[in-house]
Write a protein that holds these residues in place. Structure first.
Motif, short mmCIF file in Angstrom:
data_model
loop_
_atom_site.label_atom_id
_atom_site.label_comp_id
_atom_site.label_asym_id
_atom_site.label_seq_id
_atom_site.Cartn_x
_atom_site.Cartn_y
_atom_site.Cartn_z
N VAL A 19 4.46 -10.71 -6.35
CA VAL A 19 3.87 -10.47 -7.66
C VAL A 19 3.05 -9.18 -7.66
CG1 VAL A 19 2.15 -11.37 -9.26
CG2 VAL A 19 3.94 -12.88 -8.40
N ASN A 20 2.37 -8.91 -6.56
CA ASN A 20 1.69 -7.62 -6.43
C ASN A 20 2.76 -6.56 -6.18
OD1 ASN A 20 -0.48 -9.65 -5.59
ND2 ASN A 20 -1.61 -7.74 -5.79
N PRO A 21 2.90 -5.60 -7.08
CA PRO A 21 3.97 -4.62 -6.88
C PRO A 21 3.74 -3.72 -5.66
CG PRO A 21 2.68 -4.10 -8.85
CD PRO A 21 2.19 -5.42 -8.35
N TYR A 22 2.48 -3.50 -5.29
CA TYR A 22 2.17 -2.65 -4.14
C TYR A 22 1.15 -3.34 -3.26
CZ TYR A 22 4.06 0.50 -7.61
OH TYR A 22 4.87 1.04 -8.56
N PHE A 61 -0.11 2.30 -1.35
CA PHE A 61 -1.06 1.22 -1.12
C PHE A 61 -2.21 1.38 -2.11
CE2 PHE A 61 -0.12 1.13 3.78
CZ PHE A 61 1.18 0.76 3.52
N VAL A 62 -2.79 0.26 -2.50
CA VAL A 62 -3.86 0.29 -3.50
C VAL A 62 -5.18 -0.13 -2.85
CG1 VAL A 62 -4.65 -0.73 -5.69
CG2 VAL A 62 -2.23 -0.21 -5.35
N VAL A 102 -10.85 -13.84 -1.56
CA VAL A 102 -10.19 -12.55 -1.56
C VAL A 102 -9.55 -12.30 -0.19
CG1 VAL A 102 -10.55 -10.08 -1.80
CG2 VAL A 102 -11.72 -11.67 -3.33
N THR A 103 -8.30 -11.96 -0.25
CA THR A 103 -7.51 -11.69 0.94
C THR A 103 -7.64 -10.20 1.28
OG1 THR A 103 -6.04 -13.48 0.29
CG2 THR A 103 -5.13 -11.82 1.79
N SER A 104 -7.75 -9.85 2.55
CA SER A 104 -8.00 -8.45 2.92
C SER A 104 -6.78 -7.56 2.72
CB SER A 104 -8.46 -8.35 4.37
OG SER A 104 -9.70 -9.00 4.53
N ILE A 105 -5.60 -8.08 3.10
CA ILE A 105 -4.37 -7.29 2.90
C ILE A 105 -3.35 -8.17 2.18
CG2 ILE A 105 -2.47 -6.03 4.01
CD1 ILE A 105 -4.26 -5.52 6.42
N THR A 106 -2.89 -7.71 1.03
CA THR A 106 -1.79 -8.39 0.34
C THR A 106 -0.60 -7.45 0.42
OG1 THR A 106 -3.30 -9.51 -1.16
CG2 THR A 106 -1.00 -9.37 -1.85
N ILE A 107 0.40 -7.84 1.21
CA ILE A 107 1.59 -6.99 1.35
C ILE A 107 2.41 -7.17 0.07
CG2 ILE A 107 3.66 -6.51 2.70
CD1 ILE A 107 2.23 -7.73 5.13
N GLY A 108 2.56 -6.09 -0.68
CA GLY A 108 3.20 -6.18 -1.99
C GLY A 108 4.68 -5.86 -1.95
N ALA A 109 5.31 -6.03 -3.11
CA ALA A 109 6.77 -6.01 -3.22
C ALA A 109 7.39 -4.67 -2.82
CB ALA A 109 7.17 -6.37 -4.65
#
Ligand SMILES: *[C@@H]1O[C@H](CO)[C@@H](O)[C@H](O)[C@H]1NC(C)=O
Ligand SMILES: *[C@@H]1O[C@H](CO)[C@@H](O)[C@H](O)[C@H]1NC(C)=O
Length: 440
Positions: free
Chosen positions: A290-293, A373-374, A395-402
């Protein structure tokens, strides 16, 4: 319309935690599929890309487009008003085994159990009744679609227009693949006695289909890519990270153990406390469609971006939102596997590395190309649509996005609680090589 479920806990009647299997039987036929294959398209018509799949549902069957939500707990679709017409639409009665598969549920005046469908793109949740209906999808031998199969009583939550808002055009719900007993992988595994495995392969190209498999491989693109995977354990976050959950529920998202990050083979100095999940569910690394980046906690973002700029040795230019580190395209060389930039590797807990090659690390806007990366901390866009990672949940530290997942095959082996991954660029293959159209 928003129902923060953790705080409205008392309003709900809890259903029991009976460990019951989904009783759906295989429709009409003794044919037992080995696996299912569903297309995944990249929708670029909204401000940020969404990855869309399609199933057929209801009687008579209609195509239903859904935004893919890897960490979502269930299927939800908008049933409001005339959106939903079906002769096989059945409510789940409070206290039934169907309700208990959803864990904690509420019970409406009509004695239908329910819980909160969440739009994880916008962060909006409401309350919805649980129903079942026929779902029809293509099975596969691993190479092409083979035969259409149906699950007669596929469970889902009814969403509404308010929750639907913000999804791509023509999309009326979300397909959750998370760690619950009612996510798509779980219901398909129960219905067809599959191994509890599924795989996703997101395409980078909005004009061609990527693919999602349920059940075990082979997963044939040009070759059986299920054979070339590297594995790492999946981790459970003990605290829910969803926009809406009951107190005490664990996260149903997929976390992995990133221990360090390398840029051009060199370790980037990071505050490693942020890389593990603490007792409140804060920290760690999850994977999201869902997170594009990829979104990084601000000190991690700054450290990685600094190392990247130093290693690349090209001057930075005014950044293009939501990114913070951009270069002139003319300063970058390109090859078959994309922009020639410093390799970024995620070093995982069992010592294996997840390489993020240029095609996955960079996002190009004509003359400008950005590190894709954002920064979760300082970029105001980070808290807007598509970067939901705040509010009352941890809050998660790193969300690996799509974008970073595109053209990687990811295989989730739920029984063994491990993730297999491989960049298909390294196999001279890609996610659009599954032949959806040459069905026999
Ligand atoms: C099965 O695949 C074919 C070919 O791609 C497609 O036209 C059809 O709609 C699919 N059926 C279902 C139930 O998704
Ligand atoms: C590392 O991060 C943790 C968690 O946010 C924080 O409490 C700690 O102060 C940080 N350590 C340093 C050296 O910045």
């Amino acid at each position: 319309m928003l129902v923060p479920m953790a705080t409205s806990l008392k309003l709900f009647i809890f259903s029991s935690f009976l460990s019951l299997m989904i009783t759906s039987s295989i429709a009409q036929t003794s044919f037992r599929p080995k696996a299912l294959a569903l297309p995944i398209t990249k929708d670029v018509t909204s401000s940020l890309p969404q990855y869309i799949t399609q199933i057929k549902q209801r009687t008579p069957l209609v195509p239903v487009k859904l935004t893919l939500d890897l960490g979502g707990g269930y299927l939800w679709v908008n049933c409001e008003n005339r959106q939903y017409v079906s002769s096989t639409f059945k409510p789940a009665r409070c206290g039934s085994s169907q309700c208990s598969l959803f864990g904690l549920t509420g019970c409406s005046g009509d004695k239908i159990c329910g819980r909160s469908p969440s739009n994880t793109v916008t962060g909006v949740s409401s309350y919805g009744d649980i129903h079942s209906d026929v779902v029809s999808v293509n099975s596969t031998d691993g190479t092409t679609p083979t035969k259409v199969v149906s699950v007669p009583n596929f469970l889902f939550i009814c969403g509404s227009k308010v929750v639907q808002n913000g999804l791509a055009k023509g999309v009326t719900g979300m397909a959750g693949l998370g760690r619950t007993r009612v996510s798509l992988p779980s219901q398909f595994s129960s219905a067809f006695s599959f191994h509890r495995k599924f795989a996703i392969c997101l395409t980078a190209n909005s004009g061609a289909d990527g693919v999602m498999f349920f059940g075990d491989g082979p997963y044939n693109l040009n070759q059986d890519v299920s054979k070339v995977l590297t594995y790492t354990p999946l981790i459970t976050n003990p605290v829910s990270t969803a926009p809406s959950a009951f107190l005490g529920e664990p996260s149903v998202e997929y976390f992995i153990g990133v221990k360090s990050v390398k840029v051009s083979e060199k370790n980037v100095p990071l505050n490693t406390t942020l890389l593990s999940i603490n007792k409140n569910g804060v920290g760690g690394t999850k994977i999201s469609t869902v997170n594009p980046y990829t979104v990084m906690e601000t000190t991690i973002y700054k450290a990685v971006a600094d190392a990247f700029v130093k290693s690349l040795g090209a001057p930075t230019v005014s950044p293009v939102a939501p990114f913070g580190t951009c270069f002139a395209t003319k300063d970058i060389s390109f090859s078959r596997i994309g922009p020639g930039v410093p390799a970024i590797d995620l070093v995982l807990q069992n010592g294996v590395e997840w390489p993020i090659i240029g095609a996955n690390s960079m996002v190009q806007f004509d003359d400008v190309i950005c590190l894709g990366f954002v920064d979760a901390g300082s970029n105001p866009k980070a808290s807007q649509v598509g970067f939901v990672n705040g509010g009352s949940h941890p809050v998660t530290s790193i969300t690996i996005g799509a974008h970073q997942l595109e053209n990687n095959l990811l295989k989730f082996d739920l029984a063994a609680s491990r993730l297999g991954f491989r960049s298909l660029f390294l196999e001279h293959d890609n996610c659009q090589n599954f032949r959806f159209t040459s069905s026999t």
